[in-house]
Design a protein around this motif. Structure first.
Motif, mmCIF file in Angstrom:
data_model
loop_
_atom_site.group_PDB
_atom_site.id
_atom_site.type_symbol
_atom_site.label_atom_id
_atom_site.label_comp_id
_atom_site.label_asym_id
_atom_site.label_seq_id
_atom_site.Cartn_x
_atom_site.Cartn_y
_atom_site.Cartn_z
ATOM 1 N N ARG A 155 0.824 -1.200 0.000
ATOM 2 C CA ARG A 155 0.000 0.000 0.000
ATOM 3 C C ARG A 155 0.862 1.256 0.000
ATOM 4 N N GLY A 156 0.427 2.279 -0.726
ATOM 5 C CA GLY A 156 1.121 3.555 -0.682
ATOM 6 C C GLY A 156 1.096 4.286 -2.008
ATOM 7 N N SER A 157 1.235 5.596 -1.950
ATOM 8 C CA SER A 157 1.314 6.416 -3.153
ATOM 9 C C SER A 157 2.658 6.195 -3.828
ATOM 10 N N LEU A 158 2.645 6.090 -5.154
ATOM 11 C CA LEU A 158 3.873 5.760 -5.876
ATOM 12 C C LEU A 158 4.397 6.944 -6.693
ATOM 13 N N ASP A 159 4.293 8.144 -6.128
ATOM 14 C CA ASP A 159 4.785 9.323 -6.843
ATOM 15 C C ASP A 159 6.122 9.818 -6.316
ATOM 16 N N THR A 160 6.834 8.942 -5.564
ATOM 17 C CA THR A 160 8.176 9.270 -5.112
ATOM 18 C C THR A 160 9.103 8.095 -5.416
ATOM 19 N N LEU A 161 10.392 8.376 -5.488
ATOM 20 C CA LEU A 161 11.353 7.306 -5.727
ATOM 21 C C LEU A 161 11.379 6.340 -4.554
ATOM 22 N N THR A 216 1.408 12.203 -10.390
ATOM 23 C CA THR A 216 0.936 10.821 -10.381
ATOM 24 C C THR A 216 1.313 10.090 -11.660
ATOM 25 N N ASN A 217 1.003 10.698 -12.803
ATOM 26 C CA ASN A 217 1.154 9.996 -14.080
ATOM 27 C C ASN A 217 2.572 10.040 -14.648
ATOM 28 N N VAL A 218 3.270 11.140 -14.462
ATOM 29 C CA VAL A 218 4.608 11.282 -15.048
ATOM 30 C C VAL A 218 5.695 10.961 -14.019
ATOM 31 N N ASP A 219 5.641 11.607 -12.865
ATOM 32 C CA ASP A 219 6.660 11.326 -11.849
ATOM 33 C C ASP A 219 6.598 9.868 -11.409
ATOM 34 N N GLY A 220 5.381 9.343 -11.227
ATOM 35 C CA GLY A 220 5.249 7.949 -10.819
ATOM 36 C C GLY A 220 5.865 6.992 -11.812
ATOM 37 N N MET A 221 5.665 7.264 -13.101
ATOM 38 C CA MET A 221 6.263 6.449 -14.162
ATOM 39 C C MET A 221 7.794 6.535 -14.126
ATOM 40 N N TYR A 222 8.301 7.756 -13.996
ATOM 41 C CA TYR A 222 9.736 8.002 -13.976
ATOM 42 C C TYR A 222 10.401 7.314 -12.781
ATOM 43 N N PHE A 223 9.816 7.491 -11.598
ATOM 44 C CA PHE A 223 10.398 6.882 -10.401
ATOM 45 C C PHE A 223 10.251 5.361 -10.420
ATOM 46 N N TYR A 230 -4.139 15.637 -18.433
ATOM 47 C CA TYR A 230 -4.084 14.185 -18.614
ATOM 48 C C TYR A 230 -3.441 13.830 -19.948
ATOM 49 N N ALA A 231 -3.867 14.499 -21.016
ATOM 50 C CA ALA A 231 -3.309 14.210 -22.344
ATOM 51 C C ALA A 231 -1.814 14.464 -22.375
ATOM 52 N N ALA A 232 -1.390 15.563 -21.752
ATOM 53 C CA ALA A 232 0.044 15.875 -21.726
ATOM 54 C C ALA A 232 0.820 14.809 -20.961
ATOM 55 N N SER A 233 0.236 14.313 -19.858
ATOM 56 C CA SER A 233 0.936 13.303 -19.063
ATOM 57 C C SER A 233 1.071 11.992 -19.832
ATOM 58 N N LYS A 234 0.051 11.620 -20.586
ATOM 59 C CA LYS A 234 0.106 10.367 -21.338
ATOM 60 C C LYS A 234 0.955 10.516 -22.605
ATOM 61 N N GLY A 235 0.999 11.721 -23.165
ATOM 62 C CA GLY A 235 1.920 11.974 -24.273
ATOM 63 C C GLY A 235 3.363 11.850 -23.811
ATOM 64 N N ALA A 236 3.634 12.343 -22.598
ATOM 65 C CA ALA A 236 4.971 12.196 -22.019
ATOM 66 C C ALA A 236 5.311 10.724 -21.832
ATOM 67 N N MET A 237 4.338 9.939 -21.408
ATOM 68 C CA MET A 237 4.571 8.510 -21.218
ATOM 69 C C MET A 237 4.948 7.838 -22.532
ATOM 70 N N ILE A 238 4.263 8.184 -23.591
ATOM 71 C CA ILE A 238 4.545 7.580 -24.895
ATOM 72 C C ILE A 238 5.977 7.877 -25.332
ATOM 73 N N SER A 239 6.414 9.115 -25.168
ATOM 74 C CA SER A 239 7.793 9.467 -25.524
ATOM 75 C C SER A 239 8.796 8.788 -24.607
ATOM 76 N N PHE A 240 8.435 8.663 -23.341
ATOM 77 C CA PHE A 240 9.290 8.000 -22.359
ATOM 78 C C PHE A 240 9.492 6.529 -22.734
ATOM 79 N N VAL A 241 8.407 5.865 -23.107
ATOM 80 C CA VAL A 241 8.470 4.455 -23.510
ATOM 81 C C VAL A 241 9.402 4.278 -24.702
ATOM 82 N N LYS A 242 9.279 5.133 -25.694
ATOM 83 C CA LYS A 242 10.129 5.011 -26.883
ATOM 84 C C LYS A 242 11.591 5.259 -26.539
#
Length: 251
Positions: free
Chosen positions: A62-68, A116-123, A156-168
């Motif tokens: 359990r816990g928020s996943l927006d930190t490393l 939540t969407n970008v920092d969480g993915m990055y960390f 939201y769109a900007a966060s998911k666009g960032a995810m797509i570029s991050f994945v590539k």
């Protein structure tokens, strides 16, 4: 039949909706599953009971996943319990349901969505990548909004666009280590998050604009996740797999 026997998967945002469907399907294929979730204890425990009753192995964290630190804690707990990590499904995210024009979009909502969407993915990536072996799999849940934009939901769109570029970017970076990085981009999915837009005749109007004339279920998203996590997808990386019933066609 896809077999993930001997593999260990982490699923973030895994207590309900798409995350729960992914955890359930990965476990049914034989993977041991660690589920990271924010606050839904009852739903998480119910899912864990379901998986274990079918002979699966599960860990709840359990816990928020927006930190490393939080992501490192999830990875460490997984390795302590199961000894390894082979698959990472980054699903934790938010979609604020009320549309707001950009001039009315408050900074605190923007920051929360990005955290939540970008920092969480990055960390999450920073925490898990050092422990992924050759043949490791990373799968992130993005959105059609990240491909075409979404009026009233620029955050939201900007966060998911960032995810797509991050994945590539990660696909190219981690390819020499034989780690694949892909994304599933769902359209509308029948989850708790879309209660407001589906109200009244909303769902009917939405379905009328989808070529397959139906909204996806969480299981419709989990199936492609299982494919990308499997040996069948060993030569697929940097892919944004659209699972939207034909509503957005970009290949």
């Amino acid at each position: 039949m896809i077999s993930l026997v001997g593999k260990v998967a982490i699923v973030t945002g895994g207590s309900r909706g798409i995350g729960a469907a992914c955890a359930r399907l990965l476990a049914s294929a034989g993977a041991k599953v660690a589920i990271g979730y924010r606050s839904r204890d009852e739903e998480a425990q119910r899912l864990a009971t379901e998986i274990t009753s079918l002979g699966g192995s599960v860990l709840l964290q359990r816990g928020s996943l927006d930190t490393l630190a939080a992501n490192e804690g999830l990875v460490q707990a997984t390795r302590e319990q199961f000894g390894q990590v082979d698959i990472f499904v980054g699903n934790a995210g938010v979609w604020p349901p009320n549309p707001l024009a950009i001039e009315a979009l408050p900074a605190d909502r923007w920051r929360h969505t990005m955290a939540t969407n970008v920092d969480g993915m990055y960390f999450g990536a920073q925490a898990v990548i050092p422990h992924l072996p050759a043949g490791g799999r990373m799968i992130f849940i993005s959105s059609t909004a990240g491909q075409r934009g979404e009026a009233g939901h620029a955050d939201y769109a900007a966060s998911k666009g960032a995810m797509i570029s991050f994945v590539k970017s990660l696909a190219v970076e981690l390819g020499p280590r034989d780690i694949t990085v892909n994304s599933i981009a769902p359209g509308w999915v029948d989850t708790e998050a879309v209660t407001i837009p589906f109200a009244d005749e909303g769902r009917t109007r939405i379905e009328a604009n989808i070529p397959l004339r139906r909204v996806a279920s969480p299981d419709d998203i989990a199936g492609p996740v299982l494919f990308l996590a499997s040996p069948l997808a060993r030569h697929v990386t940097g892919e944004i797999l659209n699972v939207n019933g034909g509503s957005v066609l970009c290949g």
